[in-house]
Scaffold this motif. Structure first.
Motif, PDB file in Angstrom:
ATOM      1  N   ALA A 277      40.078  10.322  26.651  1.00  0.00           N
ATOM      2  CA  ALA A 277      41.286  10.286  25.808  1.00  0.00           C
ATOM      3  C   ALA A 277      42.537  10.624  26.622  1.00  0.00           C
ATOM      4  O   ALA A 277      43.589  10.003  26.453  1.00  0.00           O
ATOM      5  N   VAL A 278      42.417  11.609  27.521  1.00  0.00           N
ATOM      6  CA  VAL A 278      43.560  11.979  28.380  1.00  0.00           C
ATOM      7  C   VAL A 278      43.975  10.768  29.224  1.00  0.00           C
ATOM      8  O   VAL A 278      45.158  10.407  29.288  1.00  0.00           O
ATOM      9  N   ARG A 279      42.992  10.120  29.845  1.00  0.00           N
ATOM     10  CA  ARG A 279      43.281   8.939  30.677  1.00  0.00           C
ATOM     11  C   ARG A 279      43.924   7.840  29.837  1.00  0.00           C
ATOM     12  O   ARG A 279      44.919   7.238  30.237  1.00  0.00           O
ATOM     13  N   TYR A 280      43.338   7.589  28.690  1.00  0.00           N
ATOM     14  CA  TYR A 280      43.832   6.506  27.819  1.00  0.00           C
ATOM     15  C   TYR A 280      45.288   6.754  27.430  1.00  0.00           C
ATOM     16  O   TYR A 280      46.135   5.863  27.501  1.00  0.00           O
ATOM     17  N   MET A 281      45.584   7.983  27.032  1.00  0.00           N
ATOM     18  CA  MET A 281      46.942   8.281  26.583  1.00  0.00           C
ATOM     19  C   MET A 281      47.941   8.200  27.731  1.00  0.00           C
ATOM     20  O   MET A 281      49.043   7.678  27.576  1.00  0.00           O
ATOM     21  N   LEU A 282      47.557   8.691  28.900  1.00  0.00           N
ATOM     22  CA  LEU A 282      48.488   8.639  30.035  1.00  0.00           C
ATOM     23  C   LEU A 282      48.627   7.216  30.594  1.00  0.00           C
ATOM     24  O   LEU A 282      49.658   6.870  31.149  1.00  0.00           O
ATOM     25  N   ASP A 283      47.596   6.382  30.395  1.00  0.00           N
ATOM     26  CA  ASP A 283      47.713   4.959  30.776  1.00  0.00           C
ATOM     27  C   ASP A 283      48.713   4.228  29.886  1.00  0.00           C
ATOM     28  O   ASP A 283      49.254   3.199  30.267  1.00  0.00           O
ATOM     29  N   HIS A 284      48.897   4.756  28.669  1.00  0.00           N
ATOM     30  CA  HIS A 284      49.798   4.082  27.713  1.00  0.00           C
ATOM     31  C   HIS A 284      50.960   4.985  27.309  1.00  0.00           C
ATOM     32  O   HIS A 284      51.467   4.901  26.192  1.00  0.00           O
ATOM     33  N   ILE A 285      51.369   5.864  28.236  1.00  0.00           N
ATOM     34  CA  ILE A 285      52.436   6.813  27.887  1.00  0.00           C
ATOM     35  C   ILE A 285      53.701   6.008  27.551  1.00  0.00           C
ATOM     36  O   ILE A 285      54.014   5.018  28.208  1.00  0.00           O
ATOM     37  N   GLY A 286      54.397   6.419  26.492  1.00  0.00           N
ATOM     38  CA  GLY A 286      55.531   5.631  26.001  1.00  0.00           C
ATOM     39  C   GLY A 286      55.141   5.007  24.677  1.00  0.00           C
ATOM     40  O   GLY A 286      55.857   5.136  23.683  1.00  0.00           O
ATOM     41  N   GLU A 287      53.965   4.358  24.645  1.00  0.00           N
ATOM     42  CA  GLU A 287      53.440   3.861  23.359  1.00  0.00           C
ATOM     43  C   GLU A 287      52.750   5.019  22.634  1.00  0.00           C
ATOM     44  O   GLU A 287      52.621   5.027  21.419  1.00  0.00           O
ATOM     45  N   LEU A 288      52.267   5.974  23.438  1.00  0.00           N
ATOM     46  CA  LEU A 288      51.663   7.187  22.893  1.00  0.00           C
ATOM     47  C   LEU A 288      52.327   8.391  23.556  1.00  0.00           C
ATOM     48  O   LEU A 288      52.660   8.333  24.744  1.00  0.00           O
ATOM     49  N   GLU A 289      52.516   9.470  22.796  1.00  0.00           N
ATOM     50  CA  GLU A 289      53.043  10.707  23.374  1.00  0.00           C
ATOM     51  C   GLU A 289      51.999  11.796  23.168  1.00  0.00           C
ATOM     52  O   GLU A 289      51.335  11.846  22.137  1.00  0.00           O
TER      53      GLU A 289
END
Length: 388
Positions: A277-289
């Motif tokens: 989940a950490v990787r996923y969120m940081l891969d899409h930072i901006g769309e997810l915070e």
């Protein structure tokens, strides 16, 4: 990046010698599981029987894990930890509300805290729990898709309106709002409302944050699905990642009702799920915070390394790290000393009302292998350094 969490001088710099000794004593007690069980039983009995234990509780476990009995009472702690660059999230930790009056009182209190968030730099988020504004059994019924009678539908409309009132105010003040997660069998209904609030108020950035409990094996699928809907409908996801605090309860209920447990089958599977989940969120930072709520050094280091790899600023406003007050100071203060965004969850409320929360924390600490041992070894290290 090397792991820098071993610096106990930074970790405990705000603790006086006597506070350090108290912390050492508390974690030593928590380390002995039978003691926790006895202590819990005695405390529960004393509180129910209205015996004068509040002073003792206040001087020991309450003051270690809580900010105070009221918002005002918390300010001394809020200001003190902010001198070390650590922010606070005021968490009114009274559990088990049942009536409209109690729910409405929580709304009023949360609105008041939102004003505080707006004016006080040291408090960047407000927070509330789904069951603080609606009845547990009603969430369960709605989540299971069972038809509601007229009275229940009206009650559910009032629950929705409470979310709406709080989220709208957060949006108007332009401050962030965390919504906690609870037991899996009531969570679907809460997720549904929170998604609607994100759709409405997270158009330009994340105002409303939901919470993802990653000891649940189904949560990555939920996050990917939510992300897809967010891209289609043009809203930004705010998400706090935690491992989860209801493990024994979840497993017991699954067994009792004969369904597969929603909990990952091992500590390692939970850690892997969390890190995914950490990787996923940081891969899409901006769309997810991201609000990374973790007492785990490995997951925290993973996030730091990914931020570095992606060339993200150390204090990127879309990435926060959070720990509970009274725990994992070695993570919080060593992060803040390097200018990362860090906040402590600061539970508060009348002593006897906050006890169920504190008891759950003590039990959680004993069931998380290694957590208490790690706290103890760091406290011992600092006692030696100070020659106590």
């Amino acid at each position: 990046m090397e792991n820098f969490f071993d610096n106990t001088e930074i970790a405990f710099k705000l603790k006086s010698d006597s506070e350090l000794e108290r912390a050492y004593f508390l974690f030593k007690m928590i380390a002995h599981q039978p003691l926790v069980k006895i202590g819990t039983a005695v405390t529960n009995f004393a509180i129910k029987a209205h015996l004068p234990v509040e002073g003792l509780i206040r001087a020991t476990v309450f003051d270690h894990f809580c900010g105070g009995v009221s918002e005002l009472d918390c300010m001394k702690t809020v200001d003190a930890i902010y001198t070390a660059g650590v922010s606070s999230v005021l968490d009114y930790s009274v559990e088990g509300n049942e009536t409209d009056e109690e729910f409405d009182a929580v709304v009023a209190r949360t609105l008041k805290i939102l004003d505080l968030v707006k004016e006080k730099e040291a408090i960047p988020f407000a927070v509330f729990k789904p069951t603080a504004v609606g009845r547990f059994e009603l969430y369960v019924k709605v989540g299971e898709g069972k038809p509601l009678d007229k009275a229940e539908q009206e009650e559910w409309d009032r629950v929705y309106l409470r979310y709406e009132t709080i989220c709208k105010k957060a949006y108007e003040l332009d401050v962030a709002l965390l919504i906690d997660a609870e037991e899996s069998w009531m969570q679907d209904a809460a997720d549904e409302i929170v998604e609607q609030m994100m759709k409405k108020y997270n158009r330009k950035k994340a105002i409303v944050f939901n919470t993802l409990q990653l000891y649940r094996w189904d949560r990555m699928d939920y996050l990917r699905g939510l992300h897809k809907r967010a891209l289609e409908e043009g809203f930004i996801i705010g998400m706090k990642l935690v491992r989860g605090a209801y493990m024994e309860k979840e497993n017991d209920r699954a067994e009792e009702h004969g369904y597969p447990t929603p909990i990952c089958d091992s500590k390692k599977a939970t850690d892997d799920n969390y890190n995914t989940a950490v990787r996923y969120m940081l891969d899409h930072i901006g769309e997810l915070e991201l609000f990374l709520g973790s007492h785990n050094e490995e997951s925290t280091m993973l996030a730091l390394n990914l931020m570095e790899e992606k060339g993200l600023e150390i204090n990127d406003s879309r990435i926060w790290f959070g720990q509970l007050y009274g725990m994992s100071d070695h993570i919080s203060y060593n992060l803040s000393s390097r200018n990362y965004n860090v906040a402590k969850y600061l539970p508060f409320g009348p002593v006897r009302d906050v006890m169920p929360y504190l008891i759950r924390r003590a039990e959680e600490n004993t069931s998380v292998a290694g957590q208490t041992t790690r706290e103890l070894s760091l406290l011992s290290q600092e006692r030696k350094r100070r020659k106590l």
